[in-house]
Write an enzyme that holds these catalytic residues in place. Structure first.
Site: not given
Length: 488
Positions: A80, A155, A179
């Site tokens: 990420k 996210s 997330s």
């Protein structure tokens, strides 16, 4: 066997046995990214091919010599874009960090590389991890591989979409209020949020420091456990990092939950939950019963206070953490404006997106002198009460079962019209972060449109092994049931 149907552990086993090489694995992964990512949009950056192949050859030599024997050696991993990677852009999907290249790697990344895994690239996300759909990214749209008209969640939407599409077998995400778990549910993959402090936050660009935690995303429970085993461990560079001696998580993947007691909070099955999601959770409960577990519903108090407490605390911490992005030391600096204060204002106004600005303003408000006691301190007290309610629940139950999200993945372009509704959707996930607990999201079916449904298994602090065992048991039973239906 194609990469999409392989497990990461199986792929690493083939590499060790000489059935394929690390170089071939990297080339196959890069080919898949080039072929698929134009439609999915999971990656913001991919490491240079020459650099990856050189690393692949080095790892291959260590595997061949017997000096590298890790269970995931040679396997590419996506990371990420809020987790620092030395020499590879780390932007948090924000224009304010568009050209930032870290001079160091996060502890989790260093552990991956020491274990022989390769960081293949950086995945898209909601800007600074603020969002539930990956639509607040400043750079691109990520689509759900199960249905490209729908969001992948957020996210960590890029990481989950990359795994769901088969571009990679493993990815790292971060979980502040769900997330990892929510996009895992939307994309039909497995994602785990560890106990707070299990994985070092060094090199994770902070959103809310007391809530953020790096965790694994994979196509199955065993791969998830193996990845967590690599990245977990004490780090003296992180003051919140814990000394744990029980990090052999792969050993927990045993199909046996006989005698386990599982509780379902009644509040999580009430109004607002999509009927198809509710039915999937109840079917999963029946599966657990058939496997020898005792399952019952119970009252979990204070559930309705989780969302306001979470957003007050998270926004307050974000307001403080994001103050460092001022256009002076690194990141975007506005070419306009005269004087220091004008440069600050213009750089932050132009560099941050609407959702980040919204949360900074909310956080600054609740931390201001006139409202600190009325909002922020009250939220902290509520957080302590929520943590205590979980402590009480785990005196009776081994695990809690809950939906990962009230609905399946919404269509692109819908959620940002109503930010408050998007916030309320986090009702099933934020309490886990407030209490610092571990939880896993695994697929448990699909709705009438074919969109995945995910369920959560929540454990007490440091009980990752227990939730992995239950998740693995369910996964094996669901796989057997699917195979029997296919044969019939």
């Amino acid at each position: 066997m194609t990469q999409k149907t392989r497990t990461a552990l199986a792929l690493a086993g083939e590499i060790r046995k000489g059935k394929c090489s690390v170089r071939e694995t990297v080339q196959e992964t890069l080919k898949k990214i080039r072929t698929l990512d134009g439609d999915v949009g999971a990656f913001l950056a991919v490491a240079p091919e020459e650099e990856l192949l050189a690393k692949a050859d080095s790892i291959q030599k260590r595997i061949d010599s017997g000096s590298l024997t890790g269970p995931l050696a040679g396997v590419p991993v996506a990371v990420k874009d809020n987790i620092c990677t030395k020499g590879l852009a780390t932007t948090c999907a924000s224009r304010i960090l568009e050209n930032f290249i870290p001079p160091y790697s996060a502890d989790a990344v260093e552990r991956l590389e020491a274990a022989g895994a390769l960081v293949i690239g950086k995945t898209n996300m909601d800007e600074f991890a603020m969002g539930s759909t990956t639509e607040t990214s400043a750079f691109k749209v990520t689509r759900n591989p199960r249905n490209p008209e729908h969001v992948p969640g957020g996210s960590s939407g890029g990481s989950c979409a990359a795994v769901a599409a088969g571009e990679v077998l493993l990815a790292l995400g971060s979980d502040t209020g769900g997330s990892i778990r929510q996009p895992s549910a939307f994309c039909g993959v497995t994602g785990l949020k560890p106990t707070y402090g299990t994985v070092s936050r060094y090199g994770l660009i902070a959103y809310a420091s007391s809530l953020d935690q790096i965790g694994p995303v994979a196509g199955n429970v065993s791969d998830c456990a193996a990845l967590l085993e690599i990245i977990a461990g004490h780090d003296p560079k992180d003051a919140t990092s814990l000394q744990r001696r029980d990090c052999e998580f792969t050993a927990a993947c045993v199909a046996d939950i006989r005698g386990m007691k599982i509780g379902i909070p009644e509040a999580y099955l009430q109004e607002g939950l999509d009927p198809e999601v509710r039915q999937a959770i109840l079917r999963a409960a029946e599966t657990f019963r058939s496997l020898g577990a005792e399952v019952e519903t119970f009252e979990l108090p204070l559930t309705e206070y989780a969302i306001p407490a979470y957003y007050l605390i998270a926004s307050a911490e974000a307001s403080s953490n994001l103050a460092r992005f001022d256009g002076v030391k690194y990141g975007y600096r506005s070419p306009e404006g005269e004087g220091l204060h004008e440069m600050y204002k213009r750089s932050r106004s132009e560099g941050f997106g609407p959702e980040v600005k919204r949360r900074i303003m909310l956080g600054s408000f609740v931390l201001s002198a006139g409202y600190y006691d009325a909002y922020y301190l009250k939220a902290l007290r509520t957080r302590a009460l929520i943590r205590e309610s979980y402590t009480q629940a785990f005196r009776t139950y081994d695990l809690l079962l809950a939906p990962a999200y009230p609905t399946t993945a919404p269509k692109l372009g819908v959620s940002l019209d109503d930010p408050l509704k998007m916030y309320l959707g986090d009702i099933h996930t934020v309490s886990v972060n407030l209490a610092g607990l571990p939880a896993i999201s695994i697929p448990c079916g699909a709705d009438s449109r074919g969109l995945p449904i995910g369920m959560q298994l929540i454990g007490d602090a440091f009980m990752e092994k227990k939730i992995l065992r239950a998740a693995f048991t369910y996964e094996q039973a669901a796989g057997t049931e699917a195979a029997e239906k296919k044969e019939a």
